[in-house]
Design a protein around this motif. Structure first.
Motif, mmCIF file in Angstrom:
data_model
loop_
_atom_site.group_PDB
_atom_site.id
_atom_site.type_symbol
_atom_site.label_atom_id
_atom_site.label_comp_id
_atom_site.label_asym_id
_atom_site.label_seq_id
_atom_site.Cartn_x
_atom_site.Cartn_y
_atom_site.Cartn_z
ATOM 1 N N GLY A 82 0.955 -1.236 -0.003
ATOM 2 C CA GLY A 82 -0.068 0.095 0.002
ATOM 3 C C GLY A 82 0.753 1.173 0.038
ATOM 4 N N GLU A 222 -5.036 -7.198 -9.047
ATOM 5 C CA GLU A 222 -5.407 -5.772 -9.241
ATOM 6 C C GLU A 222 -6.663 -5.232 -8.353
ATOM 7 N N GLU A 223 -7.666 -6.255 -8.231
ATOM 8 C CA GLU A 223 -8.881 -5.773 -7.552
ATOM 9 C C GLU A 223 -8.840 -5.745 -6.153
ATOM 10 N N ALA A 224 -7.569 -6.467 -5.598
ATOM 11 C CA ALA A 224 -7.414 -6.375 -4.250
ATOM 12 C C ALA A 224 -7.191 -5.004 -3.491
ATOM 13 N N ASN A 225 -6.764 -4.042 -4.514
ATOM 14 C CA ASN A 225 -6.579 -2.571 -3.935
ATOM 15 C C ASN A 225 -7.938 -2.048 -4.028
ATOM 16 N N GLU A 226 -8.992 -2.566 -4.251
ATOM 17 C CA GLU A 226 -10.144 -1.926 -4.384
ATOM 18 C C GLU A 226 -11.104 -2.245 -3.356
ATOM 19 N N PRO A 227 -12.024 -1.502 -3.019
ATOM 20 C CA PRO A 227 -13.017 -1.753 -1.855
ATOM 21 C C PRO A 227 -13.965 -2.958 -2.399
ATOM 22 N N ALA A 228 -14.499 -3.506 -1.500
ATOM 23 C CA ALA A 228 -15.434 -4.505 -1.906
ATOM 24 C C ALA A 228 -16.760 -4.325 -2.698
ATOM 25 N N ASN A 229 -17.209 -3.323 -2.429
ATOM 26 C CA ASN A 229 -18.380 -2.833 -2.925
ATOM 27 C C ASN A 229 -18.660 -1.456 -3.423
ATOM 28 N N ASP A 231 -20.221 0.854 -2.326
ATOM 29 C CA ASP A 231 -20.528 2.010 -1.264
ATOM 30 C C ASP A 231 -19.602 2.840 -1.074
ATOM 31 N N VAL A 232 -18.445 2.571 -1.325
ATOM 32 C CA VAL A 232 -17.049 3.398 -1.184
ATOM 33 C C VAL A 232 -16.962 4.093 -2.519
ATOM 34 N N GLN A 233 -17.758 5.085 -2.600
ATOM 35 C CA GLN A 233 -17.572 5.936 -3.909
ATOM 36 C C GLN A 233 -17.657 7.247 -3.575
ATOM 37 N N ASP B 34 -3.658 4.570 0.438
ATOM 38 C CA ASP B 34 -4.852 3.958 -0.452
ATOM 39 C C ASP B 34 -5.363 2.619 0.399
ATOM 40 N N SER B 50 -14.388 -2.044 3.739
ATOM 41 C CA SER B 50 -15.399 -1.124 2.862
ATOM 42 C C SER B 50 -16.426 -0.405 3.753
#
Lengths: 233, 98
Positions: A82, A222-229, A231-233, B34, B50
């Motif tokens: 991170g 790649e997608e592991a650095n992304e929130p799961a849903n 909601d977090v926009q 991040d 999240s």
């Protein structure tokens, strides 16, 4: 409450999770040692004894450390564990304050020790101060780094008890023997030894940290650095 | 109700939850990080992290920015001014209560 305080300190420790902090410091110590050795072993009118060359050399060292660290962080550390952006203002002030304290302490110790034969003592105390800083800043968070502290202290004690003439031989290869006062060559020799000792220990310790970091971490998908849903926009 | 109980009751419930407290404390010490960093430091799974971030964002304590690092999507997180203020107040009250 203690848990909250320890959480607040964790991002600081993250800065050296990959050993880049120590690698940078070690590189700086060895770079300085090389510059001082060249200045002592080349004629007085050589390029190495020009003030502007020292500034260029230091500038190059700082640039190499800065961009080298940045490259390791960008290509290895951030994709694995991170990205963190520190609060810049605080760091700059802390660095300036630390530099001024170290510079003033060194100058004071050199001046205090000048009339005495124990000219090596300023190096010992400066080293002790920086060892304490290393222990407080790094070793207390990573238990095996206490071995590095121990090696630093043993090395310092060895330099302190070393016969002055022996330390001076490292700095006495100057092409104009007798020009430099004996006390200065003893001090320069001890200082060179200390820089070599610290630089080598920090490089080894940093390299081990880097190796351990590479061994125990791996870049997530790649997608592991992304929130799961969403909601977090 | 004694003073200590009263102080505990006054604690910000959004921050007081252990998972969210961890997130806010980590974000307080830095400027920005991040999603991956928070996941690594808190050892929470993506779903839990999240949902905590959503709650903090709703309260206006955390700012979430979606961006790219090269071609890789990246979610940058930082504490808002009100988040910093709320955490400072929370620490003060917690110290007082203990």
């Amino acid at each position: 409450m203690d848990r909250v305080e320890s959480l607040l300190k964790r991002p600081k420790a993250y800065g050296n999770i990959d050993g880049t902090g120590e690698l940078g410091m070690g590189f700086m110590c060895l770079g300085f040692a090389l510059l001082i050795w060249l200045q002592l072993h080349t004629p007085k009118d050589s390029i190495w004894n020009q003030m502007y060359v020292s500034f260029i050399w230091i500038g190059l060292l700082v640039a190499m450390i800065h961009f080298g660290t940045k490259a390791i962080k960008n290509h290895i550390t951030f994709p694995r564990t991170g990205f963190v952006a520190y609060r810049t203002q605080n760091r700059i002030w802390k660095a300036i304050i630390a530099f001024v304290i170290v510079a003033m302490a060194s100058a004071g110790l050199v001046l205090a020790a000048r009339p005495h034969r124990h000219i090596v003592m300023p190096v010992f105390f400066l080293g002790l101060f920086l060892t304490a800083c290393y222990a407080y800043g790094i070793a207390r968070r990573v238990p095996w780094k206490w071995l590095v502290v121990l090696a630093q202290v043993i090395g310092l004690l060895a330099i302190a008890v070393l016969p002055g003439d022996l330390a001076a031989t490292l700095a006495s290869g100057a092409p104009t023997p007798g020009v430099l006062p004996a006390s200065f060559t003893r001090f320069a020799g001890a200082f060179l030894l200390w820089l070599l000792l610290y630089g080598t220990l920090l490089l080894i310790s940093g390299a081990i940290s880097f190796w351990l970091y590479l061994r125990h971490t791996q870049a997530p998908t790649e997608e592991a650095n992304e929130p799961a849903n969403a909601d977090v926009q | 109700m004694n003073r200590q109980t009263q102080t505990f009751n006054e604690l910000d419930r959004v921050i007081h939850e252990p998972g969210r407290l961890m997130i806010v404390a980590l974000l307080f010490a830095i400027d920005q990080c991040d999603f991956l960093y928070l996941q690594h430091e808190t050892e929470m799974n993506k779903g839990t992290l999240s949902s905590h971030l959503s709650r903090l964002e709703e309260a206006g304590y955390v700012e979430v920015v979606k961006t790219y690092r090269g071609k890789v999507p990246q979610t940058l997180l930082s504490l808002t001014a009100s988040g910093r203020e709320a955490f400072k107040k929370y620490r003060k009250k917690l110290k007082k209560a203990l």
